[in-house]
Design a protein around this motif. Structure first.
Motif, PDB file in Angstrom:
ATOM      1  N   LYS A  48      -0.628  30.572 -24.693  1.00 19.33           N
ATOM      2  CA  LYS A  48      -1.782  30.684 -24.895  1.00 19.33           C
ATOM      3  C   LYS A  48      -2.932  31.270 -23.681  1.00 19.33           C
ATOM      4  N   THR A  91      -5.240  34.583 -25.357  1.00 17.93           N
ATOM      5  CA  THR A  91      -6.594  34.183 -24.409  1.00 17.93           C
ATOM      6  C   THR A  91      -6.672  35.749 -23.752  1.00 17.93           C
ATOM      7  N   GLU A 147      -7.100  38.655 -26.458  1.00 16.60           N
ATOM      8  CA  GLU A 147      -7.779  38.638 -27.493  1.00 16.60           C
ATOM      9  C   GLU A 147      -8.822  39.147 -26.665  1.00 16.60           C
ATOM     10  N   LEU A 148      -9.229  39.427 -25.370  1.00 16.88           N
ATOM     11  CA  LEU A 148     -10.412  39.996 -24.741  1.00 16.88           C
ATOM     12  C   LEU A 148      -9.946  41.628 -24.533  1.00 16.88           C
ATOM     13  N   CYS A 180     -10.999  31.543 -10.865  1.00 14.95           N
ATOM     14  CA  CYS A 180     -10.795  32.178 -12.204  1.00 14.95           C
ATOM     15  C   CYS A 180     -10.266  33.720 -12.501  1.00 14.95           C
ATOM     16  N   THR A 201     -16.691  38.462 -18.979  1.00 15.18           N
ATOM     17  CA  THR A 201     -16.430  36.871 -19.698  1.00 15.18           C
ATOM     18  C   THR A 201     -14.419  36.916 -18.510  1.00 15.18           C
ATOM     19  N   VAL A 210     -12.346  34.032 -17.620  1.00 16.15           N
ATOM     20  CA  VAL A 210     -11.416  33.063 -17.565  1.00 16.15           C
ATOM     21  C   VAL A 210     -11.173  31.989 -16.766  1.00 16.15           C
ATOM     22  N   LYS A 245     -20.109  25.753 -15.067  1.00 14.98           N
ATOM     23  CA  LYS A 245     -19.908  26.619 -16.046  1.00 14.98           C
ATOM     24  C   LYS A 245     -21.236  27.111 -15.819  1.00 14.98           C
ATOM     25  N   LYS A 260     -14.329  31.562 -21.192  1.00 12.89           N
ATOM     26  CA  LYS A 260     -12.588  31.581 -22.233  1.00 12.89           C
ATOM     27  C   LYS A 260     -12.303  29.878 -21.272  1.00 12.89           C
ATOM     28  N   GLU A 261     -12.139  28.543 -21.519  1.00 14.05           N
ATOM     29  CA  GLU A 261     -11.567  27.704 -20.457  1.00 14.05           C
ATOM     30  C   GLU A 261     -10.292  27.896 -21.160  1.00 14.05           C
ATOM     31  N   VAL A 262      -9.533  27.672 -20.475  1.00 14.40           N
ATOM     32  CA  VAL A 262      -8.099  27.514 -21.036  1.00 14.40           C
ATOM     33  C   VAL A 262      -7.508  26.566 -19.673  1.00 14.40           C
TER      34      VAL A 262
END
Ligand code: ARG
Length: 299
Positions: free
Chosen positions: A66, A70, A73-74, A248, A255, A257, A266, A277-279
């Motif tokens: 995931k 992520t 996707e970025l 992070c 962005t 992550v 946050k 984007k939280e994982v």
């Protein structure tokens, strides 16, 4: 040279942003197939009763996949290495190397890892960098310890290394870097055992913004960070330990992550104009690592 005070830092910044300075955009990650907690080399790896944490391997694999998607996707290209059975920490791909731009070409300085259990990881990364045509450098000074992007973070605009000094990387590493390469070093002594790598308590988000854990550093270090970055976001200590907010990673200065769960962090990064984007990196936090240390930025 070493940057010891505000004047030296301001002079370097006044000389202008280096035209030749390049930031790596691709990413290298290592499969968690053989990830486990087999020894304790940081405080997060053990429970209160002194026993080693245990990992749910299916969950670790699912959350790693995931995280990788992520990043993709970025817009990031992610390369992967397979992982090696007897090297359970190799998934923390930030630690084996330090990538930088040197004399017009990609370069890498291979780590000399402090923990004997992790030393063999370095050779697998070295093979990858050689195959990619990097200039590959080794430390030459006896007694050097250095753990790549765990402690050595490149400034996005200037030829400056923001350099953690503590249980994993020692001063001798920076002496050699300053002498051999055209790099400047800001030494950042780490004061707390909970923030054992620089990347657990400091992350550069963009050209003028960073997050930092004030409890992890002395006044001189904090002052130098404030002189360099216009926006310095202070991290809450409890959130930093629980959600690895200091670990992070920001993509393209826009962005962030990060591990899910924080509230102060946050709000603060949203106020500073970042998307989030939280994982879930829970299995990896049991070993003392999260988003930032699960990848290496490469050219
Ligand atoms: N168990 C690993 C170690 O202690 C975790 C490394 C996390 N990486 C990082 N850059 N903080 O070496």
């Amino acid at each position: 040279m070493f940057i010891n005070n505000e004047t030296e830092l301001k002079n370097l910044m006044a000389a202008g942003r280096s035209q030749n300075w390049k930031n790596p955009q691709r990413m290298l990650m290592v499969s968690p197939k053989y990830f486990s907690i087999a020894y304790a080399i940081n405080p997060y790896m053990v429970q209160e009763n002194g026993q080693l944490n245990s990992v749910d391997n299916n969950l670790a694999m699912a959350s790693w996949l995931k995280l990788k998607s992520t990043f993709e996707e970025l817009g990031v290209t992610v390369h992967t290495l397979p992982g090696i059975p007897h090297l359970p920490d190799m998934v923390f791909a930030a630690n084996q190397s330090f990538v930088f731009w040197h004399q017009g070409k990609p370069a890498v300085l291979m780590s000399r890892m402090m923990a004997p259990e992790r030393r063999e990881e370095v050779t697998y990364f070295e093979d990858w960098f050689k195959a990619q045509g990097y200039q590959v450098f080794q430390f030459e000074t006896p007694g050097v310890f250095a753990e790549g992007n765990g402690d050595l973070l490149l400034d996005p605009c200037y030829p400056i290394v923001w350099g953690g000094i503590g249980t994993r990387t020692n001063d001798a590493a920076y002496q050699e870097i300053v002498q051999r390469f055209q790099l400047n070093v800001v030494r950042m002594p780490l004061r707390s055992k909970d923030f054992y790598h620089l990347d657990t308590c400091f992350s550069i988000l963009s050209a003028d913004t960073c997050v930092i854990q004030p409890k992890a550093f002395d006044e001189v270090t904090l002052m130098l960070v404030r002189s360099r970055f216009k926006n310095v976001i202070m991290l809450d200590e409890q959130e930093n330990k629980k959600f690895f907010t200091g670990n992070c990673h920001a993509i393209a200065g826009k962005t962030i992550v990060t591990q899910a769960g924080s509230t102060t962090f946050k709000n603060d990064v949203a106020k500073a104009g970042f998307a989030l984007k939280e994982v879930d990196t829970a299995e990896f936090m049991k070993s003392g690592g999260s988003v930032f240390c699960m990848k290496m930025m490469v050219f």
